[in-house]
Design a protein around this motif. Structure first.
Motif, PDB file in Angstrom:
ATOM      1  N   GLN A 198      50.682  44.152  42.862  1.00 20.21           N
ATOM      2  CA  GLN A 198      49.598  44.649  42.020  1.00 20.21           C
ATOM      3  C   GLN A 198      49.153  46.031  42.476  1.00 20.21           C
ATOM      4  OE1 GLN A 198      48.730  42.908  39.168  1.00 20.21           O
ATOM      5  NE2 GLN A 198      47.918  44.955  38.721  1.00 20.21           N
ATOM      6  N   ARG A 235      54.589  49.059  29.237  1.00 15.79           N
ATOM      7  CA  ARG A 235      54.925  47.702  28.815  1.00 15.79           C
ATOM      8  C   ARG A 235      55.680  46.944  29.905  1.00 15.79           C
ATOM      9  NH1 ARG A 235      53.179  43.324  26.821  1.00 15.79           N
ATOM     10  NH2 ARG A 235      54.712  42.040  25.719  1.00 15.79           N
ATOM     11  N   GLU A 238      53.220  45.635  32.280  1.00 14.69           N
ATOM     12  CA  GLU A 238      52.561  44.443  31.735  1.00 14.69           C
ATOM     13  C   GLU A 238      53.447  43.210  31.876  1.00 14.69           C
ATOM     14  OE1 GLU A 238      49.791  46.480  28.236  1.00 14.69           O
ATOM     15  OE2 GLU A 238      51.722  45.596  27.721  1.00 14.69           O
ATOM     16  N   LYS A 239      54.722  43.385  31.650  1.00 18.69           N
ATOM     17  CA  LYS A 239      55.635  42.241  31.730  1.00 18.69           C
ATOM     18  C   LYS A 239      55.778  41.743  33.176  1.00 18.69           C
ATOM     19  CE  LYS A 239      59.254  42.048  28.929  1.00 18.69           C
ATOM     20  NZ  LYS A 239      58.954  41.181  27.775  1.00 18.69           N
ATOM     21  N   GLU A 241      53.374  41.917  35.343  1.00 16.65           N
ATOM     22  CA  GLU A 241      52.122  41.193  35.574  1.00 16.65           C
ATOM     23  C   GLU A 241      52.135  39.822  34.904  1.00 16.65           C
ATOM     24  OE1 GLU A 241      48.754  44.642  36.085  1.00 16.65           O
ATOM     25  OE2 GLU A 241      49.585  44.339  34.086  1.00 16.65           O
ATOM     26  N   SER A 242      52.618  39.772  33.679  1.00 18.98           N
ATOM     27  CA  SER A 242      52.621  38.495  32.954  1.00 18.98           C
ATOM     28  C   SER A 242      53.576  37.494  33.588  1.00 18.98           C
ATOM     29  CB  SER A 242      52.973  38.709  31.478  1.00 18.98           C
ATOM     30  OG  SER A 242      54.312  39.163  31.343  1.00 18.98           O
ATOM     31  N   ALA A 243      54.581  37.992  34.334  1.00 19.73           N
ATOM     32  CA  ALA A 243      55.497  37.108  35.061  1.00 19.73           C
ATOM     33  C   ALA A 243      54.954  36.774  36.444  1.00 19.73           C
ATOM     34  CB  ALA A 243      56.855  37.774  35.201  1.00 19.73           C
ATOM     35  N   HIS A 244      53.683  37.123  36.695  1.00 23.79           N
ATOM     36  CA  HIS A 244      53.045  36.870  37.993  1.00 23.79           C
ATOM     37  C   HIS A 244      53.855  37.483  39.133  1.00 23.79           C
ATOM     38  CE1 HIS A 244      50.310  34.233  35.839  1.00 23.79           C
ATOM     39  NE2 HIS A 244      51.341  33.589  35.348  1.00 23.79           N
ATOM     40  N   PRO A 252      62.267  41.796  34.496  1.00 26.53           N
ATOM     41  CA  PRO A 252      61.471  42.224  33.342  1.00 26.53           C
ATOM     42  C   PRO A 252      62.205  43.316  32.566  1.00 26.53           C
ATOM     43  CG  PRO A 252      60.141  42.149  35.330  1.00 26.53           C
ATOM     44  CD  PRO A 252      61.567  42.008  35.766  1.00 26.53           C
ATOM     45  N   ASP A 258      59.054  43.834  22.044  1.00 26.76           N
ATOM     46  CA  ASP A 258      58.347  44.841  22.839  1.00 26.76           C
ATOM     47  C   ASP A 258      58.435  46.208  22.180  1.00 26.76           C
ATOM     48  OD1 ASP A 258      57.583  43.177  25.124  1.00 26.76           O
ATOM     49  OD2 ASP A 258      59.726  43.094  25.556  1.00 26.76           O
TER      50      ASP A 258
END
Length: 280
Positions: A198, A235, A238-239, A241-244, A252, A258
């Motif tokens: 992060q 983007r 973001e991907k 992040e969304s995949a933790h 990603p 997308d």
């Protein structure tokens, strides 16, 4: 600009002015083939360096006005002549590709940025030069975007780079967040990994947003191309992040949905402040 032949972002796409597509393809062919010499196949380090040195000698021949026996370099010479470009930025790319052969770790973020200044930034500067946009503030924004794209690629390719014995996450960051290379090797995701990733995402997102106003400053087709490039980089973040932050089990990458989202964002959120909003 590194692994997987940069499939996340368009090269000489239909959005670009038609007169720029052919020279961009020639410049891309040079960069892509040189990068492959450093990165692909089973050649030894010495063989890779020798092949890159041969590319450097071809640039010497261009500077000396001598004709090459290699079609790529004849096309390159014509492109550089027709658009009043020198070989300096191409030599910076070769310097970075040589570094890829010999260096597999980066102590600090500053040392990584130095690498990006030669592996990625010359590409943006070449494109701007082709379009006649050579003001230093323009170059600085381009550098921010190009370095950000390079680092985003490193974040999505942590697992791929590990297979090549490379780690592009700065060693000082690994140490600070108490992440070991053993974790990378074993794809271990814990709170330390989340904090590290992060941190890297937030920093590179700020870099991208610092350069994003360039897409508005350029305008026209080139500006639209750049808006999509910026949105593509955001983007990918973001991907991740969304995949933790799991970049090990599934890389990603941008899908058709997308691209539709990126086009919509490029159309509806063109201002820098709105770029900031789109990144969260």
């Amino acid at each position: 600009m590194p692994n997987q032949h940069y499939e996340n972002f368009p090269v000489a796409s239909p959005l670009l002015p038609p007169e720029l597509r052919a020279p961009i393809r020639v410049l891309y062919a040079f960069a892509r083939s040189a990068d492959d010499l450093a990165d692909e196949g089973n050649a030894s380090p010495d063989e890779r360096i020798a092949a890159l040195d041969a590319y450097e000698r071809e640039l010497d021949m261009i500077d000396a006005g001598q004709s090459s026996a290699v079609p790529l370099f004849r096309e390159l010479a014509n492109t550089l002549r027709d658009h009043h470009l020198g070989t300096g930025l191409l030599r910076e790319l070769l310097s970075a590709f040589r570094q890829d052969v010999t260096q597999t770790r980066y102590d600090s973020f500053e040392s990584l940025l130095d690498y990006c200044s030669r592996s990625a930034n010359p590409v943006g500067r070449l494109m701007l030069s082709l379009a006649g946009e050579t003001h230093e503030p323009t170059f600085r924004m381009s550098d921010a975007i190009c370095s950000a794209l390079q680092i985003i690629n490193f974040l999505q390719d942590v697992a791929i780079d590990w297979q090549k014995s490379r780690v592009y996450l700065p060693q000082e960051d690994l140490s600070y967040f108490r992440v070991t290379e053993h974790q990378i090797a074993t794809a271990e995701i814990d709170d330390h990994w989340h904090a590290l990733m992060q941190f890297e995402i937030d920093r590179v997102r700020r870099m991208m947003l610092d350069g994003a106003p360039l897409a508005l400053a350029l305008g026209g087709r080139l500006g639209w191309e750049l808006r999509l490039v910026v949105q593509g980089g955001l983007r990918i973040l973001e991907k991740i992040e969304s995949a933790h932050h799991d970049v090990f089990r599934r890389r990603p990458a941008l899908r058709a949905t997308d691209w539709l989202l990126m086009i919509w964002r490029a159309w509806t959120r063109p201002a820098p402040a709105q770029y900031q909003a789109s990144a969260h």
